[in-house]
Design a protein around this motif. Structure first.
Motif, PDB file in Angstrom:
ATOM      1  N   ARG A 161      41.924 -62.427  23.217  1.00  0.00           N
ATOM      2  CA  ARG A 161      43.393 -61.842  23.778  1.00  0.00           C
ATOM      3  C   ARG A 161      43.518 -63.976  22.849  1.00  0.00           C
ATOM      4  NH1 ARG A 161      45.878 -57.536  23.730  1.00  0.00           N
ATOM      5  NH2 ARG A 161      47.618 -58.381  23.795  1.00  0.00           N
ATOM      6  N   THR A 162      44.434 -63.767  21.525  1.00  0.00           N
ATOM      7  CA  THR A 162      44.579 -64.697  21.103  1.00  0.00           C
ATOM      8  C   THR A 162      45.866 -64.599  20.841  1.00  0.00           C
ATOM      9  OG1 THR A 162      44.391 -63.712  18.688  1.00  0.00           O
ATOM     10  CG2 THR A 162      42.673 -65.555  19.980  1.00  0.00           C
ATOM     11  N   GLY A 163      46.913 -63.680  21.318  1.00  0.00           N
ATOM     12  CA  GLY A 163      48.067 -63.509  20.594  1.00  0.00           C
ATOM     13  C   GLY A 163      48.464 -63.006  18.648  1.00  0.00           C
ATOM     14  N   ASN A 164      47.511 -63.259  18.237  1.00  0.00           N
ATOM     15  CA  ASN A 164      47.563 -62.846  17.146  1.00  0.00           C
ATOM     16  C   ASN A 164      47.232 -61.410  16.155  1.00  0.00           C
ATOM     17  OD1 ASN A 164      48.178 -65.508  15.941  1.00  0.00           O
ATOM     18  ND2 ASN A 164      45.662 -66.040  16.139  1.00  0.00           N
ATOM     19  N   GLU A 165      46.675 -61.039  18.038  1.00  0.00           N
ATOM     20  CA  GLU A 165      46.333 -59.525  17.712  1.00  0.00           C
ATOM     21  C   GLU A 165      47.776 -58.231  16.050  1.00  0.00           C
ATOM     22  OE1 GLU A 165      46.040 -60.440  20.653  1.00  0.00           O
ATOM     23  OE2 GLU A 165      44.515 -60.819  20.307  1.00  0.00           O
ATOM     24  N   GLN A 166      48.958 -58.526  16.789  1.00  0.00           N
ATOM     25  CA  GLN A 166      49.804 -58.173  16.198  1.00  0.00           C
ATOM     26  C   GLN A 166      50.114 -58.737  14.760  1.00  0.00           C
ATOM     27  OE1 GLN A 166      54.319 -58.996  17.531  1.00  0.00           O
ATOM     28  NE2 GLN A 166      55.066 -57.097  16.656  1.00  0.00           N
ATOM     29  N   VAL A 167      49.524 -59.789  14.519  1.00  0.00           N
ATOM     30  CA  VAL A 167      49.711 -60.922  13.000  1.00  0.00           C
ATOM     31  C   VAL A 167      48.192 -59.552  12.879  1.00  0.00           C
ATOM     32  CG1 VAL A 167      49.030 -62.419  11.536  1.00  0.00           C
ATOM     33  CG2 VAL A 167      50.878 -62.883  13.402  1.00  0.00           C
ATOM     34  N   LEU A 168      47.172 -59.669  12.865  1.00  0.00           N
ATOM     35  CA  LEU A 168      46.362 -59.272  12.393  1.00  0.00           C
ATOM     36  C   LEU A 168      46.447 -57.839  11.918  1.00  0.00           C
ATOM     37  CD1 LEU A 168      43.146 -59.648  11.082  1.00  0.00           C
ATOM     38  CD2 LEU A 168      42.377 -58.659  13.431  1.00  0.00           C
ATOM     39  N   GLY A 169      47.377 -57.164  12.639  1.00  0.00           N
ATOM     40  CA  GLY A 169      47.535 -55.454  12.880  1.00  0.00           C
ATOM     41  C   GLY A 169      48.089 -55.500  11.271  1.00  0.00           C
ATOM     42  N   CYS A 170      49.305 -56.375  11.600  1.00  0.00           N
ATOM     43  CA  CYS A 170      50.431 -56.431  10.216  1.00  0.00           C
ATOM     44  C   CYS A 170      49.172 -56.309   9.183  1.00  0.00           C
ATOM     45  CB  CYS A 170      51.680 -57.193  10.335  1.00  0.00           C
ATOM     46  SG  CYS A 170      52.437 -56.811  11.850  1.00  0.00           S
ATOM     47  N   ARG A 171      48.644 -57.463   9.313  1.00  0.00           N
ATOM     48  CA  ARG A 171      48.256 -58.205   8.130  1.00  0.00           C
ATOM     49  C   ARG A 171      46.941 -56.481   7.383  1.00  0.00           C
ATOM     50  NH1 ARG A 171      44.517 -62.751   8.177  1.00  0.00           N
ATOM     51  NH2 ARG A 171      43.885 -62.049   6.573  1.00  0.00           N
ATOM     52  N   ILE A 172      46.487 -56.332   7.812  1.00  0.00           N
ATOM     53  CA  ILE A 172      45.369 -54.677   7.875  1.00  0.00           C
ATOM     54  C   ILE A 172      45.988 -53.929   7.413  1.00  0.00           C
ATOM     55  CG2 ILE A 172      44.495 -52.963   9.091  1.00  0.00           C
ATOM     56  CD1 ILE A 172      43.141 -54.661  10.513  1.00  0.00           C
ATOM     57  N   LEU A 173      47.949 -53.818   8.103  1.00  0.00           N
ATOM     58  CA  LEU A 173      48.243 -52.346   7.296  1.00  0.00           C
ATOM     59  C   LEU A 173      49.004 -53.280   6.499  1.00  0.00           C
ATOM     60  CD1 LEU A 173      50.821 -51.347  10.389  1.00  0.00           C
ATOM     61  CD2 LEU A 173      49.093 -50.381   9.327  1.00  0.00           C
ATOM     62  N   ALA A 174      49.558 -54.063   5.831  1.00  0.00           N
ATOM     63  CA  ALA A 174      49.473 -54.163   4.226  1.00  0.00           C
ATOM     64  C   ALA A 174      48.868 -54.691   3.035  1.00  0.00           C
ATOM     65  CB  ALA A 174      50.284 -56.186   4.612  1.00  0.00           C
ATOM     66  N   THR A 175      47.362 -54.730   4.158  1.00  0.00           N
ATOM     67  CA  THR A 175      46.377 -54.555   2.993  1.00  0.00           C
ATOM     68  C   THR A 175      46.505 -53.270   2.816  1.00  0.00           C
ATOM     69  OG1 THR A 175      44.996 -56.346   4.200  1.00  0.00           O
ATOM     70  CG2 THR A 175      43.916 -55.240   2.586  1.00  0.00           C
ATOM     71  N   LEU A 176      46.362 -52.481   3.442  1.00  0.00           N
ATOM     72  CA  LEU A 176      46.060 -50.517   3.457  1.00  0.00           C
ATOM     73  C   LEU A 176      46.963 -50.548   2.660  1.00  0.00           C
ATOM     74  CD1 LEU A 176      45.370 -49.841   6.691  1.00  0.00           C
ATOM     75  CD2 LEU A 176      43.770 -49.655   4.581  1.00  0.00           C
ATOM     76  N   ASP A 177      48.792 -50.309   2.607  1.00  0.00           N
ATOM     77  CA  ASP A 177      49.474 -50.575   1.334  1.00  0.00           C
ATOM     78  C   ASP A 177      49.525 -50.820  -0.037  1.00  0.00           C
ATOM     79  OD1 ASP A 177      50.788 -48.664   3.733  1.00  0.00           O
ATOM     80  OD2 ASP A 177      52.511 -50.919   4.373  1.00  0.00           O
ATOM     81  N   ALA A 178      48.908 -52.071   0.278  1.00  0.00           N
ATOM     82  CA  ALA A 178      48.671 -52.551  -0.959  1.00  0.00           C
ATOM     83  C   ALA A 178      48.030 -51.951  -1.606  1.00  0.00           C
ATOM     84  CB  ALA A 178      48.284 -53.825  -0.632  1.00  0.00           C
ATOM     85  N   HIS A 179      47.009 -51.395  -1.336  1.00  0.00           N
ATOM     86  CA  HIS A 179      46.006 -50.492  -2.264  1.00  0.00           C
ATOM     87  C   HIS A 179      46.137 -49.878  -2.039  1.00  0.00           C
ATOM     88  CE1 HIS A 179      43.500 -54.699  -1.074  1.00  0.00           C
ATOM     89  NE2 HIS A 179      43.327 -54.426  -2.357  1.00  0.00           N
TER      90      HIS A 179
END
Length: 109
Positions: A84-102
């Motif tokens: 756990r790096t504390g970046n899980e929420q950031v990565l989750g947001c990036r995944i959602l943003a990527t899906l939204d972008a496509h």
């Protein structure tokens, strides 16, 4: 109220060659009209199916692009291991943003 006069029907004994020819012409015209109607219906159905297929193909390409983009993010997560790096929420947001972008909800027709 007056009743319409009954239509006189030809019999085998009473029909003339000209009357029979006229009946065949009427039958041919009716068949041509029905064929034209059916062809128009088929043309409309084909155009609609073609449009739906094109939209489905576009959605498929967008879905493939979204999956490829998410796969890149997942590979990034795998490379950083299970800690756990504390970046899980950031990565989750990036995944959602990527899906939204496509994807675009309006394209789901």
């Amino acid at each position: 109220m007056t009743q319409p006069a009954p239509v006189s029907r030809h019999t085998v004994d009473s029909i003339t060659s000209d009357a029979l020819g006229a009946l065949y012409e009427q039958l041919d015209a009716a068949q041509q009209t029905e064929l034209a109607r059916q062809l128009a219906t088929c043309d409309k159905a084909f155009a609609s199916a073609t449009l739906r297929a094109a939209r489905a193909e576009t959605r498929a390409y967008k879905a493939e692009a979204a999956l490829d983009a998410v796969r890149v993010l997942a590979d990034e997560l795998v490379q950083h291991g299970n800690r756990r790096t504390g970046n899980e929420q950031v990565l989750g947001c990036r995944i959602l943003a990527t899906l939204d972008a496509h994807t675009n909800p309006k394209d789901q027709t």
